[in-house]
Design a protein around this motif. Structure first.
Motif, PDB file in Angstrom:
ATOM      1  N   GLY A 150       0.606  -1.160   0.151  1.00  0.00           N
ATOM      2  CA  GLY A 150       0.511  -0.159  -0.014  1.00  0.00           C
ATOM      3  C   GLY A 150       0.836   1.139  -0.217  1.00  0.00           C
ATOM      4  N   GLY A 151       2.387   1.465   0.994  1.00  0.00           N
ATOM      5  CA  GLY A 151       3.128   2.487   0.520  1.00  0.00           C
ATOM      6  C   GLY A 151       3.078   2.814  -1.086  1.00  0.00           C
ATOM      7  N   LEU A 152       3.380   1.983  -1.756  1.00  0.00           N
ATOM      8  CA  LEU A 152       2.821   1.954  -3.138  1.00  0.00           C
ATOM      9  C   LEU A 152       2.453   3.519  -3.890  1.00  0.00           C
ATOM     10  N   LEU A 153       1.333   3.634  -3.136  1.00  0.00           N
ATOM     11  CA  LEU A 153       0.436   4.328  -3.459  1.00  0.00           C
ATOM     12  C   LEU A 153       0.628   5.418  -3.182  1.00  0.00           C
ATOM     13  N   THR A 154       0.461   5.679  -1.446  1.00  0.00           N
ATOM     14  CA  THR A 154       0.796   6.842   0.009  1.00  0.00           C
ATOM     15  C   THR A 154       2.368   7.308  -0.100  1.00  0.00           C
ATOM     16  N   THR A 155       3.300   6.851  -0.235  1.00  0.00           N
ATOM     17  CA  THR A 155       4.455   7.371   0.428  1.00  0.00           C
ATOM     18  C   THR A 155       4.436   8.688  -0.837  1.00  0.00           C
ATOM     19  N   PRO A 156       4.278   8.223  -2.523  1.00  0.00           N
ATOM     20  CA  PRO A 156       4.250   9.067  -3.560  1.00  0.00           C
ATOM     21  C   PRO A 156       3.569   9.667  -3.283  1.00  0.00           C
ATOM     22  N   ALA A 157       2.034   9.421  -2.618  1.00  0.00           N
ATOM     23  CA  ALA A 157       1.136  10.300  -3.076  1.00  0.00           C
ATOM     24  C   ALA A 157       1.455  11.726  -2.218  1.00  0.00           C
ATOM     25  N   LEU A 158       1.800  11.162  -0.705  1.00  0.00           N
ATOM     26  CA  LEU A 158       2.091  12.499   0.082  1.00  0.00           C
ATOM     27  C   LEU A 158       3.548  13.645  -0.002  1.00  0.00           C
ATOM     28  N   LEU A 159       4.244  13.193  -1.133  1.00  0.00           N
ATOM     29  CA  LEU A 159       5.454  13.347  -1.741  1.00  0.00           C
ATOM     30  C   LEU A 159       5.020  14.868  -2.662  1.00  0.00           C
ATOM     31  N   THR A 160       4.430  14.401  -3.428  1.00  0.00           N
ATOM     32  CA  THR A 160       3.131  14.790  -4.624  1.00  0.00           C
ATOM     33  C   THR A 160       2.768  16.126  -3.948  1.00  0.00           C
ATOM     34  N   ALA A 161       1.937  16.014  -2.825  1.00  0.00           N
ATOM     35  CA  ALA A 161       0.776  16.924  -2.102  1.00  0.00           C
ATOM     36  C   ALA A 161       2.158  17.918  -1.653  1.00  0.00           C
ATOM     37  N   GLY A 162       3.514  17.613  -1.546  1.00  0.00           N
ATOM     38  CA  GLY A 162       4.919  19.294  -1.315  1.00  0.00           C
ATOM     39  C   GLY A 162       4.871  18.903   0.044  1.00  0.00           C
ATOM     40  N   MET A 163       4.255  17.565   0.448  1.00  0.00           N
ATOM     41  CA  MET A 163       4.519  17.267   2.172  1.00  0.00           C
ATOM     42  C   MET A 163       6.329  17.227   2.531  1.00  0.00           C
ATOM     43  N   PRO A 164       7.229  18.258   3.381  1.00  0.00           N
ATOM     44  CA  PRO A 164       8.659  17.698   3.441  1.00  0.00           C
ATOM     45  C   PRO A 164       8.419  16.034   3.766  1.00  0.00           C
ATOM     46  N   PRO A 165       9.764  16.223   3.519  1.00  0.00           N
ATOM     47  CA  PRO A 165      10.141  14.492   3.432  1.00  0.00           C
ATOM     48  C   PRO A 165      10.668  13.673   5.023  1.00  0.00           C
ATOM     49  N   HIS A 166      11.125  15.001   5.866  1.00  0.00           N
ATOM     50  CA  HIS A 166      10.850  14.199   7.008  1.00  0.00           C
ATOM     51  C   HIS A 166       9.862  13.572   7.316  1.00  0.00           C
ATOM     52  N   LEU A 167       8.333  14.351   7.270  1.00  0.00           N
ATOM     53  CA  LEU A 167       7.225  14.124   7.292  1.00  0.00           C
ATOM     54  C   LEU A 167       6.097  13.347   6.345  1.00  0.00           C
ATOM     55  N   VAL A 168       7.095  12.364   5.933  1.00  0.00           N
ATOM     56  CA  VAL A 168       6.068  11.430   4.778  1.00  0.00           C
ATOM     57  C   VAL A 168       6.527  10.253   5.978  1.00  0.00           C
ATOM     58  N   LEU A 169       7.750   9.859   5.521  1.00  0.00           N
ATOM     59  CA  LEU A 169       7.355   8.613   6.601  1.00  0.00           C
ATOM     60  C   LEU A 169       6.306   8.881   8.066  1.00  0.00           C
ATOM     61  N   GLY A 170       6.608   8.930   8.738  1.00  0.00           N
ATOM     62  CA  GLY A 170       6.288   9.102   9.371  1.00  0.00           C
ATOM     63  C   GLY A 170       5.027   9.397   9.830  1.00  0.00           C
ATOM     64  N   THR A 171       3.825  10.016   8.922  1.00  0.00           N
ATOM     65  CA  THR A 171       2.633  10.369   8.664  1.00  0.00           C
ATOM     66  C   THR A 171       2.003   9.242   8.107  1.00  0.00           C
ATOM     67  N   ASN A 172       3.038   8.768   6.826  1.00  0.00           N
ATOM     68  CA  ASN A 172       2.533   7.474   6.567  1.00  0.00           C
ATOM     69  C   ASN A 172       1.930   6.322   7.308  1.00  0.00           C
ATOM     70  N   LYS A 173       3.540   6.119   8.387  1.00  0.00           N
ATOM     71  CA  LYS A 173       3.249   5.363   9.117  1.00  0.00           C
ATOM     72  C   LYS A 173       1.854   5.350  10.192  1.00  0.00           C
ATOM     73  N   LEU A 174       1.578   6.547  10.344  1.00  0.00           N
ATOM     74  CA  LEU A 174       0.314   7.320  10.957  1.00  0.00           C
ATOM     75  C   LEU A 174      -0.956   6.419  10.379  1.00  0.00           C
ATOM     76  N   SER A 175      -0.856   6.042   9.149  1.00  0.00           N
ATOM     77  CA  SER A 175      -1.960   6.114   8.522  1.00  0.00           C
ATOM     78  C   SER A 175      -1.870   4.554   7.889  1.00  0.00           C
ATOM     79  N   SER A 176      -0.607   3.890   7.953  1.00  0.00           N
ATOM     80  CA  SER A 176      -0.720   2.362   7.465  1.00  0.00           C
ATOM     81  C   SER A 176      -1.062   2.092   9.200  1.00  0.00           C
ATOM     82  N   THR A 177      -0.676   1.910   9.878  1.00  0.00           N
ATOM     83  CA  THR A 177      -0.851   1.492  10.958  1.00  0.00           C
ATOM     84  C   THR A 177      -2.779   0.852  11.991  1.00  0.00           C
ATOM     85  N   PHE A 178      -3.384   2.084  11.184  1.00  0.00           N
ATOM     86  CA  PHE A 178      -4.759   2.335  11.039  1.00  0.00           C
ATOM     87  C   PHE A 178      -5.049   0.733   9.999  1.00  0.00           C
ATOM     88  N   GLY A 179      -4.400   0.883   8.925  1.00  0.00           N
ATOM     89  CA  GLY A 179      -4.842  -0.481   8.073  1.00  0.00           C
ATOM     90  C   GLY A 179      -4.666  -1.799   8.715  1.00  0.00           C
TER      91      GLY A 179
END
Length: 259
Positions: A32-61
């Protein structure tokens, strides 16, 4: 600030939609990170926040999918205690040193490893379910398997679910549906461990992460139910498609320098 809306509302809705699809796919085959990580980067989120934010969302799943498999008695935590301990410790260590470890060599190897996963199921076939669904699970490889994959998930993350599925099929007398249950459950363990480190270090955008997390959770619920009811015949083509797509994505990113 983590509790301020850092993206436009429309972008947040798009991220939530992407997260739903990612949760559905991740509950079946991982990736699933194949979709969410590039999406967060494309949205302009700083790279240092992408990993942590993606971990938060993926933990739910992973929590939703893992619980669904557990409730259907397709995952028994007591049989996987050493794997759980290994995954937890590996993910904590991996997340702590994520910003200090040069991972270029690992990134170069990712496409090869993930592609091998796809080839294994494509040409090796799907392992048959053992006659005894409660066949004993060997403990010899549980800790090293859990530690290495947990460490990888803490450091990087793409394809962890796929790696769990394939390695579980190779190491234990288990069918593809139960291997998916193990993968989703262990994903939750490593996600929550790594997320703890990211939260402490302040590298999580909570509004984006929670919005995506709810969508991931809904997608994971339907994905896990679909996988369980469809069985190996349904999981296998989805899994192969995901790992091959992940191969292309990782090769494009790490071999050719494209984001």
């Amino acid at each position: 600030m983590p509790f301020e809306l850092t993206v436009e509302p429309l972008i947040l809705l798009i991220l939530a939609a992407v997260a739903f699809v990612a949760g559905f796919i991740d509950a079946i085959a991982g990736g699933g990170g194949l979709l969410t990580t590039p999406a967060l980067l494309t949205a302009g989120m700083p790279p240092h926040l992408v990993l942590g934010t993606n971990k938060l969302s993926s933990t739910f799943g992973s929590a939703t999918a893992g619980f669904t498999y557990y409730r259907r008695k397709l995952f028994h935590p007591a049989r996987w205690r050493l794997a759980i301990v290994g995954t937890l410790s590996g993910a904590l260590i991996g997340a702590v040193i994520a910003h200090y470890m040069p991972a270029e060599w690992l990134n170069k190897m990712l496409p090869v490893i993930v592609f091998a996963c796809g080839l294994y199921l494509l040409f090796g076939g799907t392992p048959k379910a053992p006659l005894d669904a409660d066949a004993p699970i060997r403990k010899k490889w549980q800790f090293p398997q859990g530690f290495s994959l947990g460490f990888y998930d803490g450091v990087a993350g793409p394809g962890t679910g796929a790696f769990w599925t394939v390695s579980t099929l190779l190491l234990y007398p288990i069918d593809l549906v139960r291997a998916s249950g193990v993968a989703r459950s262990m994903n939750f363990v490593s996600n929550i461990a790594a997320l703890t480190v990211f939260v402490i270090s302040g590298q999580v955008d909570y509004i984006v992460g929670l919005a995506m997390g709810v969508s991931v959770m809904i997608g994971a619920f339907f994905g896990a139910r679909t996988a369980i009811s469809g069985g190996s015949k349904f999981i296998r083509p989805v899994f192969i498609t995901v790992v091959l797509a992940l191969t292309v994505r990782l090769a494009w990113q790490h071999w050719f320098g494209q984001a």
